[in-house]
Structure formats: structure tokens, C-alpha cells
Enzyme design. Sequence first.
Site, PDB file in Angstrom:
ATOM      1  CG  ASP A 119      44.274  83.497   4.738  1.00  7.21           C
ATOM      2  OD1 ASP A 119      44.207  84.681   4.347  1.00  7.21           O
ATOM      3  OD2 ASP A 119      44.863  82.606   4.084  1.00  7.21           O
ATOM      4  CD  GLU A 184      48.369  86.484   0.819  1.00  4.70           C
ATOM      5  OE1 GLU A 184      49.324  86.946   0.169  1.00  4.70           O
ATOM      6  OE2 GLU A 184      48.519  85.949   1.938  1.00  4.70           O
TER       7      GLU A 184
HETATM    8 ZN   LIG Z   1      49.704  88.678   3.872  1.00  2.00          ZN
END
Ligand SMILES: [Zn+2]
Length: 275
Positions: A119, A184
Site C-alpha cells: 500500500d 502498513e
Molecule cells: Zn513504507
Amino acid sequence: MPVIELLESMEKACNSHYHNQSLLLLLPLFLSLLVAGLAYPTQDEQSQIISRFQQYLQINTTQPSPDYQSSTQFLLSQANSLSLESQVIEFVKGKPVILLKWPGSDLSLPSILLNSHMDVVPFEPSKWTHPPLGAYIDEGGNIFGRGSQDMKSVGMQYLEAIRRLKLSGFQPKRSLYLSFVPDEEIGGYDGAKKLAYSDVFKDMNVEIVLDEGLPSTDENYRLFYAETAPWWLVIKSNGAPGHGAKLYDNSAMENLLKSIESISRFRASQFDLLF
Ligand SMILES: [Zn+2]
């Protein structure tokens, strides 16, 4: 052979007790020496490497609604082209963790895990010189795209390093895992965290993990021993209490606001330093 020496040094690091120090030093070494020890890619191979990187950048994995389906498909096709074992694990529905494996020749040894996240953070297209999902390359060879630094570049370097090693006939002693995690940028709770506490992870018998660092625009790498950290404050505000009609000076709320204003000023000064 630098590659073999490097893998050996990683194995030595695995067997020692100074993992934390070795991790940060090994990341740039792993990525650069791993490839440097092999035949330099031809012009044609180089443009294929860049084009694969561009394809990954063009997949819209922007939070809060990343296109995981396309990124999963892309990574599985890469795994397939490298004959890596692959599995897609959804600890949380719709948030896949892509786990790839290059089995080692000695399965009794603990493994190495190379982690990256799929992401990317949101963007404001109007503030970009080129479209953030376009992966445009300028005459200087600079690639413009959200995730080109954080951290699709690293994920692709892992794969390309494996491609070079495979081409050279290299066989690792330890199993090498690659994890591509989904979330993340919003905390990693449904991806990396679930993976770390899973039986899948236990069975992987991981000894050393390489993860996110900071990319460099030249041949020099910056090494960090720490990054941003939360700074928790408890502010106790004293002041005269009383009926609102009295409009006391020096009330607790008034004093609390002074603290908040000084925090805001500090934030603004740090922001100025950054940009
Ligand atoms: Zn990163």
C-alpha cells in the site's frame, strides 16, 4: 564471490546475538552486493526491470481503498516467472498478505524474510509534476510515482535480486521468504501483525528480517538507528474554578491552551526544518 560471501555473512549474523545492529547494515548491502556480484544486466534486461517496476507503480494501492486484487495478481505473476512458491493469506478478508518462498538447500536452517508493503499513502495530484500513478520517466531517468520510494522500489529490488541470482544458478542454503503486506500505512494490524502472530510465521522459522529503509537517489545509503517515535505527554493544567458567569482569568482551560499553542509552534518549526 560477493553474493555467496554476503549470504554467508547473513548466515553468520543469524547465528550471532547482534541481530539489531546487523539488520540495518545488511539491507543496503544485501540489495546492492547481491546484484553486484552477478553479470551486469544487459540494456534489454535493464529496460525490462524498469518496466516491471513501472507496472507495479501503476497499480493503485493508495490507502484507504487499495486495489489489492491487481497488486496480488501482479506479484503472483512475478512469483510464477521466478518459479517461487506462493500463497495468498487473508487473515482479514480483503486484505491479502502475499507470501513467496525460495526453498533453501538445507531446510534445517532458519530462514530469511524480506518484507515490504504494497500500500501507499494518498496524494494530491495537483501538487505533482507528473501523474502520481503514471510512473513517468524523465530524460534524467527519474521515475515519478507514488510508492517509487515507499516502498514498491524495495519490493521490486527483492524480486529482481532473486531473478539475477536464479539466472546465475545460485541456490541458497537457507529458505528465503518474501512477504508483501497490505496495510502498513494504516498501522499494519491486519497484515504484518497478524502474520507475525500466526502459525504460518512460526513454521517459517525466521531468523532475520529485512524491512523498510530509506531509498537513496545516488550510490550512498543513509543508515538509521531510529526513526519517528511517538512522544506521549500528560499535561496537567491548573486554574481557578468557578461559575462561568465569573469569567475568571487564569482558568485551567486557558492555561491548557497555552501548552497546546506552544506544541503547535514547535510542530510548525519542525515542519519548516523538513521542507
Ligand atoms: Zn513504507
